[in-house]
Scaffold this active site. Structure first.
Site, short mmCIF file in Angstrom:
data_model
loop_
_atom_site.label_atom_id
_atom_site.label_comp_id
_atom_site.label_asym_id
_atom_site.label_seq_id
_atom_site.Cartn_x
_atom_site.Cartn_y
_atom_site.Cartn_z
N HIS A 1 -58.69 37.63 55.43
CA HIS A 1 -57.41 38.00 54.82
C HIS A 1 -56.86 36.85 53.98
O HIS A 1 -56.37 37.07 52.87
CB HIS A 1 -56.40 38.41 55.89
N GLU B 1 -45.65 32.59 59.02
CA GLU B 1 -46.23 32.93 60.33
C GLU B 1 -45.10 33.49 61.19
O GLU B 1 -44.12 32.80 61.45
CB GLU B 1 -46.84 31.68 60.98
N SER C 1 -59.91 50.18 58.24
CA SER C 1 -59.75 51.35 57.38
C SER C 1 -59.46 51.00 55.93
O SER C 1 -59.51 51.86 55.06
CB SER C 1 -58.62 52.23 57.92
N GLY D 1 -53.44 53.14 59.52
CA GLY D 1 -54.84 53.53 59.54
C GLY D 1 -55.54 52.92 60.73
O GLY D 1 -54.97 52.11 61.45
N ARG E 1 -58.83 36.52 50.76
CA ARG E 1 -58.53 37.61 49.83
C ARG E 1 -57.23 37.33 49.07
O ARG E 1 -57.09 37.72 47.91
CB ARG E 1 -58.44 38.92 50.62
#
Length: 185
Positions: free
Chosen positions: A52, A65, A15, A11, A55
């Site tokens: 992020h 990583e 998005s 996306g 969340r």
């Protein structure tokens, strides 16, 4: 919910593709491994990375990583886990900036994806819409990501375009998670 071996969520910027991919992974019931490819090179990107992380906070994610050695990192995934790569776009950008052989790294990634014992969800940006960027570096990046996305889509079992947080299946079929209220950015 059982995920196919390879899912590609594609996306545009902002998005909802990452949040969608996270929902897929959470609903799989497997141990969640987040492969982070972005590096906080500026304040804006650092803030987006924090969104992020927040969340995913408290939801049992293990974070790896992997800004450059994504294929090698993915090869360590276990059968009872599910991998979320967020995102292929930053990984490719890191490859270009480190002056590596992009085709070689992409081939290595594709080989590893075919051999994974666990499902993987890849997140990537669609940068092919609109006009070609001004200048050689921008056009080269757009072309390289477009080619890589085509290769990954061909390899994937499920390809989902995400726009405004809404998923549209482009390839394959799988039950998609119920829509939930998007996390504010």
């Amino acid at each position: 919910m059982q995920l196919p071996p390879i899912t590609l969520a594609i996306g545009g910027a902002a998005s909802g593709k990452s949040a969608f991919a996270e929902r897929l992974v959470r609903r799989s019931g497997l141990a969640k491994v987040y492969f982070a490819t972005a590096q906080a090179d500026d304040a804006d990107l650092a803030a987006r990375i924090d969104v992020h992380r927040t969340r995913r906070s408290g939801q049992g994610w293990r974070t790896v990583e992997a800004p450059r050695d994504l294929a090698r990192a993915l090869a360590q995934i276990e059968v009872e886990e599910v991998a979320l790569v967020d995102c292929v776009t930053y990984w490719l950008s890191n490859q270009i900036r480190s002056d590596t052989d992009i085709e070689e790294e992409a081939a290595l990634l594709e080989d590893v994806l075919d051999q994974l014992p666990a499902p993987v969800v890849l997140v990537t940006n669609d940068v092919t819409g609109g006009v070609a960027p001004d200048g050689d570096p921008g056009r080269q990046f757009q072309q390289a990501l477009g080619r890589l996305n085509q290769q990954l889509a061909a390899q994937a079992d499920l390809v989902v375009q995400v726009t405004a947080g809404l998923p549209l299946v482009l390839k394959g079929g799988a039950p998609l998670p119920d829509m939930e209220t998007p996390t504010p950015w």
